[in-house]
Design a protein around this motif. Structure first.
Motif, PDB file in Angstrom:
ATOM      1  N   THR A  53       0.772  -1.202   0.207  1.00 52.90           N
ATOM      2  CA  THR A  53       0.109   0.048   0.110  1.00 52.90           C
ATOM      3  C   THR A  53       0.657   1.377  -0.002  1.00 52.90           C
ATOM      4  O   THR A  53       0.337   2.152   0.441  1.00 52.90           O
ATOM      5  CB  THR A  53      -0.899   0.021   1.290  1.00 52.90           C
ATOM      6  OG1 THR A  53      -0.284  -0.599   2.180  1.00 52.90           O
ATOM      7  CG2 THR A  53      -2.170  -0.720   0.880  1.00 52.90           C
ATOM      8  N   GLY A  54       2.144   1.192  -0.521  1.00 49.64           N
ATOM      9  CA  GLY A  54       2.913   2.316  -0.616  1.00 49.64           C
ATOM     10  C   GLY A  54       2.943   3.079   0.547  1.00 49.64           C
ATOM     11  O   GLY A  54       3.145   2.797   1.936  1.00 49.64           O
ATOM     12  N   ALA A  55       3.137   4.397   0.150  1.00 46.02           N
ATOM     13  CA  ALA A  55       3.303   5.616   1.409  1.00 46.02           C
ATOM     14  C   ALA A  55       2.733   5.624   2.361  1.00 46.02           C
ATOM     15  O   ALA A  55       2.624   5.855   3.611  1.00 46.02           O
ATOM     16  CB  ALA A  55       3.553   6.987   0.740  1.00 46.02           C
ATOM     17  N   PHE A  56       1.057   5.102   2.291  1.00 48.27           N
ATOM     18  CA  PHE A  56       0.217   5.080   3.169  1.00 48.27           C
ATOM     19  C   PHE A  56       0.035   4.144   4.086  1.00 48.27           C
ATOM     20  O   PHE A  56      -0.723   3.782   5.037  1.00 48.27           O
ATOM     21  CB  PHE A  56      -1.479   5.554   2.596  1.00 48.27           C
ATOM     22  CG  PHE A  56      -1.496   6.952   2.132  1.00 48.27           C
ATOM     23  CD1 PHE A  56      -0.858   7.358   1.093  1.00 48.27           C
ATOM     24  CD2 PHE A  56      -2.404   7.882   2.967  1.00 48.27           C
ATOM     25  CE1 PHE A  56      -1.229   8.785   0.520  1.00 48.27           C
ATOM     26  CE2 PHE A  56      -2.310   8.988   2.695  1.00 48.27           C
ATOM     27  CZ  PHE A  56      -1.951   9.700   1.320  1.00 48.27           C
ATOM     28  N   THR A  57       0.929   3.012   4.015  1.00 50.18           N
ATOM     29  CA  THR A  57       0.975   1.767   4.749  1.00 50.18           C
ATOM     30  C   THR A  57       0.617   1.947   6.335  1.00 50.18           C
ATOM     31  O   THR A  57      -0.158   1.194   6.795  1.00 50.18           O
ATOM     32  CB  THR A  57       2.083   1.061   4.294  1.00 50.18           C
ATOM     33  OG1 THR A  57       2.140   0.872   3.101  1.00 50.18           O
ATOM     34  CG2 THR A  57       2.143  -0.288   5.413  1.00 50.18           C
ATOM     35  N   ASN A  58       1.539   2.944   6.763  1.00 51.65           N
ATOM     36  CA  ASN A  58       1.039   2.966   8.367  1.00 51.65           C
ATOM     37  C   ASN A  58       0.012   3.704   8.859  1.00 51.65           C
ATOM     38  O   ASN A  58      -0.369   3.454   9.875  1.00 51.65           O
ATOM     39  CB  ASN A  58       2.528   3.840   9.309  1.00 51.65           C
ATOM     40  CG  ASN A  58       3.743   2.993   9.189  1.00 51.65           C
ATOM     41  OD1 ASN A  58       3.543   1.820   9.381  1.00 51.65           O
ATOM     42  ND2 ASN A  58       4.822   3.859   9.092  1.00 51.65           N
ATOM     43  N   GLU A  59      -0.711   4.534   7.678  1.00 52.81           N
ATOM     44  CA  GLU A  59      -1.952   5.343   8.180  1.00 52.81           C
ATOM     45  C   GLU A  59      -2.999   4.818   7.805  1.00 52.81           C
ATOM     46  O   GLU A  59      -4.214   5.159   8.275  1.00 52.81           O
ATOM     47  CB  GLU A  59      -1.495   6.671   7.583  1.00 52.81           C
ATOM     48  CG  GLU A  59      -0.322   7.346   7.482  1.00 52.81           C
ATOM     49  CD  GLU A  59       0.047   7.476   8.841  1.00 52.81           C
ATOM     50  OE1 GLU A  59      -0.597   7.713   9.894  1.00 52.81           O
ATOM     51  OE2 GLU A  59       1.277   7.620   8.899  1.00 52.81           O
ATOM     52  N   ASN A  60      -3.177   3.541   6.991  1.00 52.73           N
ATOM     53  CA  ASN A  60      -4.554   3.271   6.545  1.00 52.73           C
ATOM     54  C   ASN A  60      -4.964   1.840   7.156  1.00 52.73           C
ATOM     55  O   ASN A  60      -5.723   1.166   6.867  1.00 52.73           O
ATOM     56  CB  ASN A  60      -4.272   2.813   4.848  1.00 52.73           C
ATOM     57  CG  ASN A  60      -4.245   4.104   3.988  1.00 52.73           C
ATOM     58  OD1 ASN A  60      -4.495   5.158   4.650  1.00 52.73           O
ATOM     59  ND2 ASN A  60      -3.938   3.900   2.931  1.00 52.73           N
ATOM     60  N   ASN A  61      -4.360   1.749   8.345  1.00 52.82           N
ATOM     61  CA  ASN A  61      -5.054   0.484   9.000  1.00 52.82           C
ATOM     62  C   ASN A  61      -4.757  -0.941   8.404  1.00 52.82           C
ATOM     63  O   ASN A  61      -5.703  -1.676   8.715  1.00 52.82           O
ATOM     64  CB  ASN A  61      -6.378   0.834   9.542  1.00 52.82           C
ATOM     65  CG  ASN A  61      -6.766   0.306  10.854  1.00 52.82           C
ATOM     66  OD1 ASN A  61      -5.940   0.112  11.889  1.00 52.82           O
ATOM     67  ND2 ASN A  61      -7.877  -0.158  11.058  1.00 52.82           N
ATOM     68  N   VAL A  62      -3.911  -1.090   7.575  1.00 50.47           N
ATOM     69  CA  VAL A  62      -3.708  -2.219   6.780  1.00 50.47           C
ATOM     70  C   VAL A  62      -2.774  -3.174   7.576  1.00 50.47           C
ATOM     71  O   VAL A  62      -2.418  -4.319   7.158  1.00 50.47           O
ATOM     72  CB  VAL A  62      -3.203  -2.047   5.311  1.00 50.47           C
ATOM     73  CG1 VAL A  62      -4.349  -1.385   4.547  1.00 50.47           C
ATOM     74  CG2 VAL A  62      -2.132  -1.281   5.298  1.00 50.47           C
ATOM     75  N   LEU A  63      -1.870  -2.910   8.556  1.00 48.52           N
ATOM     76  CA  LEU A  63      -1.040  -3.531   9.213  1.00 48.52           C
ATOM     77  C   LEU A  63      -1.848  -3.947  10.587  1.00 48.52           C
ATOM     78  O   LEU A  63      -2.537  -3.303  11.117  1.00 48.52           O
ATOM     79  CB  LEU A  63       0.148  -2.650   9.814  1.00 48.52           C
ATOM     80  CG  LEU A  63       1.107  -2.256   8.430  1.00 48.52           C
ATOM     81  CD1 LEU A  63       2.267  -1.302   9.078  1.00 48.52           C
ATOM     82  CD2 LEU A  63       1.514  -3.363   7.588  1.00 48.52           C
TER      83      LEU A  63
END
Ligand SMILES: Cc1cc2nc3c(=O)[nH]c(=O)nc-3n(C[C@H](O)[C@H](O)[C@H](O)COP(=O)(O)OP(=O)(O)OC[C@H]3O[C@@H](n4cnc5c(N)ncnc54)[C@H](O)[C@@H]3O)c2cc1C
Length: 433
Positions: free
Chosen positions: A217-227
């Motif tokens: 998910t690129g640059a937004f990985t930490n912000e998009n609740n995908v982890l």
């Protein structure tokens, strides 16, 4: 969708689409989940922005270091096959010129040694030879003067939108499915060992279950609740300001033959640093031809700390006056004869990792979840190899890349605070974007 998917790929961008192709070719049942490109200026959804929504990314085989060199060369060797298999062309072989400050002659020599070892054809051009071959370019004020490394073949730029389209076309032909939606939560059900993904499309939320998950998910990985809860990657997001200079009809023929340009200025001299990249005239969807210039990691390339800052930067598409002034000055110095019809700004986001390399590996040693993120501002050209390696990690196949697997180990964000500006890995000389 109540069935259990074998592999869910979150993010239909450059890494996700490449991984999906390699997974589906291996016979895996793949579902790629990612929103479509938003209409220009029409989205403020944090899930819909991607670094590949543009017409050109520089590509070449010559690498700043052996790791990126290996990823780039292996990907690029497959570009023509991807075009042939998908029926979608994306690779423009206009050549690549790297302008190196002469003060880092040892690095230039090391790059050439590496090129020779990998049979990459490069001409080393003196200032005088550069002036003769490319009279449109002026000599940049870099320490000790300038010399050029020119790859005439198998280098130039790729169209990232079309490369993603090509990868998805091949993936879908091999059985992958694409769901135009955003993932808003990823959790492991410890009893079944399955991954539960909350997925949102058209205002509706549903759940998808998968045996394995790949996060791309690129640059937004930490912000998009995908982890999964409690995990954040060591990933720094930065504004990537570009200026697009509309080329007048009368200058198009003169400029069209130019190669892509990247300069490497070793001096950390603030905004005056001459590290930049330049694309030759390229026709954009509005029908006009633009030359596009972007920076290295000068201080005017600002870190974005919150999701609101990231969304705001993408949605506004306005570069700051300081960024405009520096990029305009660089363009005037490099291509003094260019008389643009108009100039406009374009904003994108790049993400940097402390290792300077992409993360390709399991998250927190869980073989059920793999990440492929961290393009570091130049992940497009190596994306096919990054996707291939991510697919092979997800499948638990033996590592078959000459670069050791640990090089790509995902690093989690530590609680350590940063004082006194950028850490060393975020400072020039940054190398080749
Ligand atoms: C201005 C600029 C110039 C660049 N120049 C070059 C260059 O010259 N050469 C080069 O090689 N590289 C270049 N790059 C870098 C390159 O574009 C990136 O490294 C590459 O796009 C990274 O691919 P990715 O798949 O990690 O991310 P992306 O391509 O950004 O894809 C990530 C995808 O994830 C999706 N997503 C995010 N959150 C969710 C979610 N919750 N659910 C579902 N989907 C989600 C997004 O919609 C997006 O489509 C440049 C980048 C920029 C910004």
């Amino acid at each position: 969708m109540s069935e259990i998917i074998e592999a869910a790929v979150v993010g239909a961008g450059m890494f996700g689409s490449a991984a999906a192709k390699h997974l589906s070719r291996a016979g895996v049942d793949v579902l790629v989940i990612g929103p479509a490109e938003p209409e220009a200026g029409a989205s403020t959804s944090q899930h819909a922005f991607g670094a590949h929504f543009d017409e050109a990314r520089i590509t070449r085989r010559l690498g700043w270091d052996p790791v990126w060199g290996a990823l780039d060369a292996r990907s690029q060797d497959r570009f023509r096959d991807i075009e042939a298999e998908s029926g979608i062309d994306f690779f423009h072989e206009c050549g690549s010129l790297v302008l190196m400050a002469r003060s880092i002659d040892h690095r230039t020599t090391a790059i050439l040694r590496q090129c020779a070892a990998e049979s990459i054809d490069v001409d080393r051009l003196s200032e005088q030879e550069l002036r003769i071959e490319f009279p449109e370019f002026a000599c940049l004020p870099m320490t000790g003067g300038v010399e050029g490394l020119l790859e005439r073949k198998q280098a130039g730029y790729l169209n990232p939108r079309r490369l993603v389209q090509a990868q998805m076309t091949i993936a879908e032909a091999a059985g992958a499915r694409l769901l135009r939606a955003a993932v808003t939560a990823v959790e492991k059900d410890e009893r079944s060992g399955l991954w539960h993904l909350k997925v949102q499309a058209d205002g509706q939320t549903r759940q998808i279950r998968a045996e394995k998950v790949l996060i791309a998910t690129g640059a937004f990985t930490n912000e998009n609740n995908v982890l999964p809860a409690g995990h954040r990657l060591a990933l720094h997001a930065f504004t990537e300001p570009n200026l697009l200079f509309e080329v007048a009809d009368g200058q198009l023929d003169q400029m069209r033959h130019l190669p892509t340009v990247v300069t490497v200025d070793p001096e950390d001299t603030g905004d005056e640093n001459m590290s930049l990249y330049l694309l030759p005239p390229i026709q954009y969807p509005d029908g006009k031809w633009y030359m596009r210039i972007g920076p290295g990691m000068q201080p005017f390339v600002e870190e974005l700390h919150t999701v609101d800052e990231m969304v705001g930067w993408y949605a506004r598409q306005q570069v700051t006056p300081r960024q405009t002034a520096s990029l305009t000055a660089m363009m005037r110095l490099l291509v003094p004869s260019l008389g643009p019809v108009a100039v406009r700004g374009a904003g994108c986001i790049i993400e940097k990792t402390p290792s300077r390399y992409p993360y390709i590996g399991h998250l927190a040693d869980d073989p059920g979840i793999t990440v492929a993120v961290g393009g570091n501002g130049h992940g497009a050209r190596g994306s096919d190899e990054i996707g291939r390696l991510a697919a092979s990690v997800l499948l638990g196949l033996p590592w078959d890349c000459p670069v050791p697997v640990e090089t790509f180990a995902p690093l989690l964000q530590s609680a350590e605070t940063r004082a006194g500006g950028r850490p060393a890995f975020l400072k020039p000389p940054f190398g080749l974007c």
